[in-house]
Design an enzyme around this catalytic site. Structure first.
Site, PDB file in Angstrom:
ATOM      1  CB  THR A 163      42.559  38.384  30.552  1.00  0.00           C
ATOM      2  OG1 THR A 163      41.722  38.800  31.638  1.00  0.00           O
ATOM      3  CG2 THR A 163      42.212  39.172  29.297  1.00  0.00           C
ATOM      4  CE1 TYR A 164      40.611  37.478  35.877  1.00  0.00           C
ATOM      5  CE2 TYR A 164      39.115  35.753  36.579  1.00  0.00           C
ATOM      6  CZ  TYR A 164      39.486  37.079  36.566  1.00  0.00           C
ATOM      7  OH  TYR A 164      38.726  37.993  37.257  1.00  0.00           O
ATOM      8  CB  SER A 165      46.154  32.839  35.139  1.00  0.00           C
ATOM      9  OG  SER A 165      45.041  32.289  35.825  1.00  0.00           O
TER      10      SER A 165
ATOM     11  N   GLY B   3      43.468  32.833  29.216  1.00  0.00           N
ATOM     12  CA  GLY B   3      42.528  31.787  28.855  1.00  0.00           C
ATOM     13  C   GLY B   3      42.779  30.467  29.551  1.00  0.00           C
TER      14      GLY B   3
END
Length: 315
Positions: free
Chosen positions: A52-54, A63
């Site tokens: 889930t970053y960022s 992603g």
């Protein structure tokens, strides 16, 4: 840089874990490559990210960090020299926490594609949804391990009860067992880990990789009053530490840093490295100066007096 085994695995790591949460957020791809090059060039090899970053950055979907790391490893041809950790299960603005088998298998494929790799070295339960049966989550990891897509698994934001349950179940049923724990732990956040998680980590031999090792930048010393909170996008996150205890910790860090010709951030990381079970604090960097503070941490040997001063201030 000397590398040691990560807990009960054959992964060999240097003792700082570079946080990839800033890649694609406060750093673009070119800037991220600069930090990654500097980190690897200093002999370090352990990088942390998540699916889930960022996603929180404007215009991002999640992603982005994995994509940048994948592009960097491909450009440098160094995948076999890098230990990559990523995660599954975190909620986003559109999706709830989810560690179901279907979600894990789908997300792992997406992470592998973004990272441009055939395998993930360390795959975390990032956040536990607290409803998926433990057998289902561990069974999904078992499938990924059997397929060669994941080497080892780890846990981050999992309750002590569910963590213990997962470890007991894995031992009983021969399922994959968590090899590492990523807790919230630093000089101003001690009680939760030391009371609830350290005994579990010790019992099961988990390598401990603390996140927010510098308390969102508070332990660098750049936030000493509310007027300092606007210095970075993360400033509001440290407001809670602007109290007598937090300022006492900064005072102790200043004193120890002065005695070693070092910086508060380096001392804060060195303190973590002096604690039992800690394998590699997770810390991000957005500049060469910040990168240097974390590179220097493993070489800083604190005295018993230094540790006592820091322990008393942070107790």
């Amino acid at each position: 840089m000397e590398k040691t085994a990560l807990g009960k695995t054959d992964l060999r790591i240097a003792p700082i874990n570079l946080g990839g949460n800033v890649f694609g957020w406060t750093l673009n791809e070119q800037q991220s490559f600069g930090i990654l090059d500097g980190f690897a060039g200093a002999g370090f090899n352990f990088i942390d990210t998540a699916d889930t970053y960022s996603h929180w950055a404007e215009g991002n979907k999640g992603g982005e960090s994995e994509t940048i790391i994948g592009n960097w490893m491909q450009a440098r041809g160094n995948r076999d020299r890098i230990v990559v950790a990523t995660k599954v299960g975190s909620a986003t603005s559109n999706l709830p926490k989810n560690v179901s088998k279907e979600h894990i298998l789908k997300t792992a494929e997406e992470s592998l594609k973004r990272l441009k790799t055939d395998y993930i070295d360390l795959y975390y339960t990032h956040f536990d949804d607290e409803v998926t049966p433990l057998e289902e989550t561990l069974g999904a990891y078992q499938q990924l391990i059997e397929q060669g897509k994941v080497r080892y698994i780890a846990a981050s934001n999992v309750s002590p009860a569910r963590l213990t349950g997962s470890l007991e179940l894995a031992e009983k049923e021969g399922l994959p067992i968590y090899k590492a724990l990523q807790p919230h732990y630093n000089l101003v956040e001690r009680e939760g880990y030391e009371r609830d998680y350290a005994p579990v980590a010790e019992k099961y031999g988990l390598a401990v990789l603390p996140y927010w090792s510098l308390a969102s930048g508070f332990l660098t010393g750049k936030y000493r009053s509310e007027s300092d909170l606007g210095k970075s996008p993360r400033g509001q996150g440290v407001k809670q530490y602007l109290n007598d205890r937090g300022l006492a910790v900064l005072g102790a860090l200043d004193q120890v840093a002065s005695g070693h010709g070092s910086s508060p951030a380096t001392v804060a990381l060195a303190w973590l490295l002096h604690q039992p079970l800690i394998a590699a604090p997770i810390v991000s960097a957005t500049s060469d100066t910040q990168l240097q503070t974390l590179i220097e941490a493993p070489g800083l040997k604190l005295t018993a007096e230094d540790l006592e001063l820091l322990n008393q201030a942070s107790a």
